[in-house]
Design a protein around this motif. Sequence first.
Motif, PDB file in Angstrom:
ATOM      1  N   PHE A  34     -28.840  46.580 -40.885  1.00 22.29           N
ATOM      2  CA  PHE A  34     -29.021  45.191 -40.467  1.00 22.29           C
ATOM      3  C   PHE A  34     -28.751  44.243 -41.629  1.00 22.29           C
ATOM      4  O   PHE A  34     -28.042  43.244 -41.466  1.00 22.29           O
ATOM      5  CB  PHE A  34     -30.436  44.993 -39.931  1.00 22.29           C
ATOM      6  CG  PHE A  34     -30.763  43.568 -39.633  1.00 22.29           C
ATOM      7  CD1 PHE A  34     -30.275  42.981 -38.489  1.00 22.29           C
ATOM      8  CD2 PHE A  34     -31.507  42.808 -40.514  1.00 22.29           C
ATOM      9  CE1 PHE A  34     -30.549  41.661 -38.215  1.00 22.29           C
ATOM     10  CE2 PHE A  34     -31.775  41.489 -40.255  1.00 22.29           C
ATOM     11  CZ  PHE A  34     -31.299  40.907 -39.096  1.00 22.29           C
ATOM     12  N   VAL A  80     -27.643  57.101 -37.950  1.00 21.19           N
ATOM     13  CA  VAL A  80     -26.974  56.303 -36.910  1.00 21.19           C
ATOM     14  C   VAL A  80     -27.316  54.837 -37.099  1.00 21.19           C
ATOM     15  O   VAL A  80     -26.487  53.959 -36.877  1.00 21.19           O
ATOM     16  CB  VAL A  80     -27.390  56.769 -35.503  1.00 21.19           C
ATOM     17  CG1 VAL A  80     -26.753  55.901 -34.441  1.00 21.19           C
ATOM     18  CG2 VAL A  80     -27.014  58.205 -35.273  1.00 21.19           C
ATOM     19  N   LEU A 138     -27.541  37.942 -35.025  1.00 19.84           N
ATOM     20  CA  LEU A 138     -27.110  37.413 -36.327  1.00 19.84           C
ATOM     21  C   LEU A 138     -26.574  36.001 -36.184  1.00 19.84           C
ATOM     22  O   LEU A 138     -26.803  35.147 -37.041  1.00 19.84           O
ATOM     23  CB  LEU A 138     -26.042  38.325 -36.937  1.00 19.84           C
ATOM     24  CG  LEU A 138     -26.527  39.687 -37.382  1.00 19.84           C
ATOM     25  CD1 LEU A 138     -25.365  40.543 -37.843  1.00 19.84           C
ATOM     26  CD2 LEU A 138     -27.521  39.539 -38.510  1.00 19.84           C
ATOM     27  N   CYS A 193     -19.802  47.601 -36.161  1.00 23.70           N
ATOM     28  CA  CYS A 193     -20.592  47.826 -34.950  1.00 23.70           C
ATOM     29  C   CYS A 193     -19.986  48.954 -34.123  1.00 23.70           C
ATOM     30  O   CYS A 193     -20.686  49.845 -33.637  1.00 23.70           O
ATOM     31  CB  CYS A 193     -20.643  46.553 -34.116  1.00 23.70           C
ATOM     32  SG  CYS A 193     -21.590  45.269 -34.894  1.00 23.70           S
ATOM     33  N   THR A 223     -20.792  52.260 -35.494  1.00 26.46           N
ATOM     34  CA  THR A 223     -22.164  52.682 -35.250  1.00 26.46           C
ATOM     35  C   THR A 223     -22.234  53.443 -33.926  1.00 26.46           C
ATOM     36  O   THR A 223     -22.906  54.465 -33.811  1.00 26.46           O
ATOM     37  CB  THR A 223     -23.070  51.450 -35.187  1.00 26.46           C
ATOM     38  OG1 THR A 223     -22.926  50.750 -36.399  1.00 26.46           O
ATOM     39  CG2 THR A 223     -24.507  51.841 -34.986  1.00 26.46           C
ATOM     40  N   VAL A 224     -21.514  52.924 -32.931  1.00 31.87           N
ATOM     41  CA  VAL A 224     -21.536  53.588 -31.626  1.00 31.87           C
ATOM     42  C   VAL A 224     -20.802  54.927 -31.695  1.00 31.87           C
ATOM     43  O   VAL A 224     -21.281  55.935 -31.198  1.00 31.87           O
ATOM     44  CB  VAL A 224     -20.921  52.672 -30.552  1.00 31.87           C
ATOM     45  CG1 VAL A 224     -20.974  53.337 -29.196  1.00 31.87           C
ATOM     46  CG2 VAL A 224     -21.650  51.358 -30.513  1.00 31.87           C
ATOM     47  N   PHE A 280     -24.965  44.163 -42.230  1.00 36.20           N
ATOM     48  CA  PHE A 280     -24.254  43.448 -41.163  1.00 36.20           C
ATOM     49  C   PHE A 280     -24.514  41.948 -41.271  1.00 36.20           C
ATOM     50  O   PHE A 280     -23.611  41.135 -41.086  1.00 36.20           O
ATOM     51  CB  PHE A 280     -24.697  43.955 -39.786  1.00 36.20           C
ATOM     52  CG  PHE A 280     -24.065  45.266 -39.400  1.00 36.20           C
ATOM     53  CD1 PHE A 280     -23.343  46.000 -40.316  1.00 36.20           C
ATOM     54  CD2 PHE A 280     -24.185  45.764 -38.114  1.00 36.20           C
ATOM     55  CE1 PHE A 280     -22.759  47.207 -39.975  1.00 36.20           C
ATOM     56  CE2 PHE A 280     -23.601  46.968 -37.756  1.00 36.20           C
ATOM     57  CZ  PHE A 280     -22.894  47.686 -38.696  1.00 36.20           C
ATOM     58  N   LEU A 288     -26.657  51.814 -26.392  1.00 36.70           N
ATOM     59  CA  LEU A 288     -26.392  51.521 -27.809  1.00 36.70           C
ATOM     60  C   LEU A 288     -25.241  50.526 -27.936  1.00 36.70           C
ATOM     61  O   LEU A 288     -25.312  49.577 -28.716  1.00 36.70           O
ATOM     62  CB  LEU A 288     -26.076  52.807 -28.562  1.00 36.70           C
ATOM     63  CG  LEU A 288     -25.926  52.637 -30.066  1.00 36.70           C
ATOM     64  CD1 LEU A 288     -27.265  52.251 -30.676  1.00 36.70           C
ATOM     65  CD2 LEU A 288     -25.433  53.904 -30.719  1.00 36.70           C
ATOM     66  N   LEU A 335     -17.057  43.138 -39.304  1.00 35.87           N
ATOM     67  CA  LEU A 335     -18.327  43.330 -38.610  1.00 35.87           C
ATOM     68  C   LEU A 335     -18.116  44.060 -37.290  1.00 35.87           C
ATOM     69  O   LEU A 335     -18.867  44.978 -36.938  1.00 35.87           O
ATOM     70  CB  LEU A 335     -18.983  41.972 -38.369  1.00 35.87           C
ATOM     71  CG  LEU A 335     -20.340  42.014 -37.668  1.00 35.87           C
ATOM     72  CD1 LEU A 335     -21.349  42.708 -38.545  1.00 35.87           C
ATOM     73  CD2 LEU A 335     -20.818  40.621 -37.337  1.00 35.87           C
ATOM     74  N   VAL A 359     -25.649  46.874 -29.703  1.00 33.30           N
ATOM     75  CA  VAL A 359     -24.885  46.454 -30.875  1.00 33.30           C
ATOM     76  C   VAL A 359     -24.342  45.042 -30.661  1.00 33.30           C
ATOM     77  O   VAL A 359     -24.354  44.201 -31.560  1.00 33.30           O
ATOM     78  CB  VAL A 359     -23.766  47.474 -31.148  1.00 33.30           C
ATOM     79  CG1 VAL A 359     -22.717  46.876 -32.015  1.00 33.30           C
ATOM     80  CG2 VAL A 359     -24.334  48.697 -31.817  1.00 33.30           C
TER      81      VAL A 359
END
Lengths: 528, 537
Positions: free
Chosen positions: B440, B428, A181, B464, B467-468, B443, A170, B460, A174
Motif C-alpha cells: 500500500f 500476495v 488512493l 495492481c 498483484t492479481v 502504491f 481480488l 501503478l 485492487v
Amino acid sequence: MNPFLLLSLLIFLPLIGALLLLIFDEKNTEAMRFWSLGVTLVTFIMSVVLWGQYDPAQGMLLADVADWVPSWNVYYRLGVDGISLPLVVLTGLVSSLAMAASWSITKHVRGYLILFLMLEAGMMGVFLSLDFFLFYVFWEVMLLPMYFLIGVWGGPRREYAAIKFFLYTLAGSVLMLIAMLMFYFVSGGTEDSFNLVALAQRASEGTLMSPSMQITAFILLFIGFAIKLPAFPVHTWLPDAHVEAPTPISMILAGVLLKMGGYGIIRIAFPLCPYGAQYCAWAMVAIGVFSIIYGAFAALAQTDFKRLVAYSSVSHMGYVLLGLAIWKINETTGETLNSDYWQMGLNGAMFQMIAHGVSSTGMFFMVGVIYDRVHHRDLNKFGGLMGLMPLYSGMAAGLFFAGLGLPGLCGFIGEVFVVISTWSFSPPLAILAASGVILTAGYILWALQRVYLGAEYRGPHAEDITPSNGRENAVAAILMVLAVVLGVYPAVLFDVMEPSIRAMAEASAEGCQNAIFQLDQLQASIQR
Amino acid sequence: MLFSQLITKLIQDTTEKSLPLFGVELCLCVTIVLMLLVRLFSADRVLPACITAVVGAAAALTCSWLQYRELFAQSAPVSTELFTGLLIHDNFTVYFRAFLSLFLLLTVALTSLTGIPDEEDGPDFYSLLFGATLGMMLMASSNSLLMLFIAVEMASVPSYAMVGFLKGQKSASEGALKYVVYGAGAAGVMLYGISLVAGTLGTADMSLLSERLAAVAADGSGGLGDPELRTFALGLLMILAGLAFKLSLVPFHFWCPDAFEGASAEVAGFLSIASKAGAFALLVRLCISMAGAEGAETLLTAFGVGLGVISIITMTLGNLAAYGQDNLKRLLAYSTIAHAGYMVMAVSAMVVMLSDTAAGDVSRSVASAMEGLLYYLFVYLFMNLGAFAVIALVRNHTYGETIGDVRGLISQAPVLCVVMLVCFFSLVGLPPFGGFVGKFFIFAAVFNAGSSHSFMYVLLAFGCLNTVFSLFYYIRVLKTMFLETRDEDARPVPVQFASWESAFVLTLAGFVILLGVAPYVMSTTANSAAQALVMLQ
C-alpha cells in the motif's frame, strides 16, 4: 453500552471466540460446535442491543476514534447508521443460523469453526467501519477464510470455485485500492482523508474531486462492488462458488456477502462521487435490468437445485442495483428530478437486500437439508417430498414464495418499491423489470412442482428421507417468521433506514448539482 | 601541511571518529577471526561455530541497536563521514545495519536448527555468511563510487561460494558457476560505468555528484545531446546494470532461479533478502545523491521512467514465470524477482518526484516513497525468510523441495502449513498481513508521483495487475498443502507444535502479522530514516 465498546465487540468477539477454540480438545467436536454457536448468538444479541440503542433521528452513531497508522492518517473509526444497522443485524442472524446449520460438517471441525468465526468478524468489520482503509482491510480479510471454507469443505469442483471466487474479488478490490488512493491524495492527505463521513461531506459541497475524476473513481469503485453484488457480466463466479460451497457457507454467501456489494455502492461510491454515479446511472440501470432478466432465464434452464437458487440471486440482486441507480437529473440545472421516487428506489433496494438475505438464506438451507439426506441435487430426480417430509416441505414452499415476491412475504415489498420507482425513470425499463417477476414465478413454481409435489420420490437414497429434525425446523421457522413479519409490517425496517437514506440521497443530489455547476462554469470560461 | 601532520590527522580521524561508529562491522570481523581461530586450535568440539556465530550476530545487533537509539533520539538528523569520506554514517545507514544484523541473527538461528552446515563446515560457512553481510553493510553506507564497487564485490564473492556450498551436488555447482560468471560480467560493466561517471564528473565522492552534474550540465547545452551528459548517462546505465544484477532485475535475472535451485534453502533465503536490501540501499543513495542537479532534470526523469519500465518488465516476467515452476525454491526465486520489481516501483517514483521542477517542496512525498521501500524490505525479511525456513524444514524430512513434497502437509505439520499460508498471503499483499501495508505504501507513493509524470499511472496499473497475477502461483502451493491429501508413500514430516522449529517459524509469522495490524511499530522508524536522508541532501 458505550458505542466504541459495543461496535468493537461485534467485530472482535467472534475473533476471540475463534482463538479460544484452540484450547478445546480436538476430539470434542460437539462442545466446539456449541461454543461457536454460543459466540455467534451472543454476537447476534449484541447487534440487537445496538438496534435498540440506535435512534433513527440522530443520523450516524459514531464511536470514539482511535489511532491506527498515524503517519498515513489511518484511524480505527467505527460507526453505524440506518443503512448499515439492518445489515449488521442480518449478519449476526445469518451467522447464527448458518452455524446452527453447520452440524452437517464433520471434516476438520475445529478448522472449519475457526475460519467461520473469522469470516463473521470480517463481515461485521466491513459494515461497521467508517474509515476507507479499515473498510478495505476487512473487505480483504474475508477472502482468506472464504477461500478455505469453499476449498476444503466444498463439493467436487471446490478448488476451481474457490480460486475463481478469490480471483474475482481480488481483482475488484485492487481497483478499489486505486480509487482509495485517488481519494487520499485528492483530499490532501490530511487526517480526514480516509474518513468516509468527512469525504462524503466534502463531496456533497463539491470540493472533493473534479467531475471528470469523479467518473473515473466511480467506475473503479463500481466494478469492485459489482463483482461482489454480483451484476452481469462479472457474476460468473457466483454460480460456481454457491454450488460448490457447503450449505452453511452458501447461506452466508447469499445472505451477507452479496450485500456487501450493494452496501459499498450506497455507502462509498454514491456519496463520494455523486456526479460520477449520476453520470453512470443509465448504464447501471441497464445492467440492473439485464441482470434481472438474465438471471431469471438462467435459473429457468438449470437442473441443479442449488444452481437454480444461485442464479435467482443474480436476478434478485439486479433489483438492488436498479433501485439504487434510478437517479434522474435535469441536465441543464443539475437538479434531481422526482427525488421522492429515487429515495423510494433506494429504500426498496435496501429492503430488497435484507429480504433477499432472509429468503435466499432460507432457500439455500432448504436445499442443504434435502441434500444431506439424498446426496444429489438433480431437480428431475426429486418429487413427492411433500408426503415424506410435510413440515419441511411446507416451510420450504413458504421461503421459496418469499423469494418469488408473493404479497405478504418479504420479497414483495422490495421488488414492488423498486419497480414502481423505476416507472418514473423509464416506463419501458419498468415493464421489463416487472416482467422479471413473471419469470421468477416461473422457475420457482416449476422447481417447487418438481421437488415437492408429485406422487412419489424418483431419485436415489429414497430410504434415507426422514422428516426434518428439531434443529432444522428451528432454523427454517425463524427465517419463515422473519419473512412474514417483514412482508406484513415492513415499517420495522423503513423506520430505521429512511432518515439515513434521505440524508444520503440529499447530500448526493447536492454534490451532483455542485459538480454540474462547476462544469458549466468551466464551459463558460472556455467559451470566453 | 606537513606529512607527519597529515598522518596524525588521519590517525585521529580513524581512531576517534570512524572506528567507534564502525562498531557493528567490527563485531562481524572479530567473529569471523574468532571462528577461524577456534578451529585452528581444535577447540571447535567445545565451542561449535554456530554458538560463536549466534553470539557474534547478537553482539552486532546490540551494537546497531545502541547506534539506532543514539541517532534516532536526536531532533535533527546528523550524518558523519567516516574514513575520510569513504563511508557515511546516518539514520539510513543505521537502519540497514540493524536490519542486516537482525537478519543475520535469524539466518544463523535457522541454520543451526536445520543443521546446514554440519559441524565440520561450520566455520567456513559462517565466515562466508558474515563476510557477505559485512559487504552488504558497506553497501548501505558507502559514500564513494569506489566504495560502491568494493562493497558490491565484498558481498558477492562469499555469496558465490555459499551457493556452491553443497559440495558434490551437480545443481549446486551449476548454480554457483552461473552466478560467478554473471557476477563477474556485471562487476566489469559496473566498474567501467564507475570510471565513466567519475571521469566526466571529476570525482568519485557521491556527496558531490549533484553539484558536479549541475556544473557539467551548465557547461554544455543541457539536453541529452550534450556529449558529456551522454557519457554520464551511459556510465549511470552501466552502474545500474551492476546493481540490477544484485537485485535480479530483468534482464539481469538469469542467474537467480538456477542459483536458488542449487543453493540450500537457507542460503537462497539469505540471498533473496540481504543482498536485495544492500543493493536497494545503494540504489537509493545513488539516486538521492544525483537529485537536485540543475539542468539535468530531463536526464533524471528519463532515468526514473526507465526504472519504471524495468520494474514493469521485471514483475510481470517474474510472476508469469513463477507459475510453471515445480521446485519451490525456483518458484520463490521468480517470486523474488517479481518483488524486486515491486520495490523498484518506489525508487522510480522517488526519482521522478525528485526531478520534477514544477512541483514545490517534494521532500515529504519522497520520504514517504522511501518509507514504503524500507517498510516493504522489513516485512519482506520476515515473510520470505519464513517461506524459505518452511522449505528447509520440510526438506530435512522429505529430502525434496518440490510442490509434491508438501502435498497434503496439513495433516502432518499444521504449524508449517499455517506459517506458509501467512507468508504467502503476505507476499500476495493481502491484509491483515504486513505485505499489504508495504505494498500500500509503495502504491500510494507511485500514485502520488503520477502528478509529476503520467507514466506513473501506467506503472501503478501494472503493479495492481501483477498483484492479481501473483495470486495464481502462491495459491497453487497453498492449495496443494491444504486441499490435497498426502501421498501414501510420502516421507512423514513430524514437526511438533512444541519444538524449536515451530517456535522459530511461528515467530516469523507473528512478525508478519504484527507488521500488518500495527504498522506504526515500524513505519515511524522507516519514515524517520527516510526523512533524514532526504533532508540531509
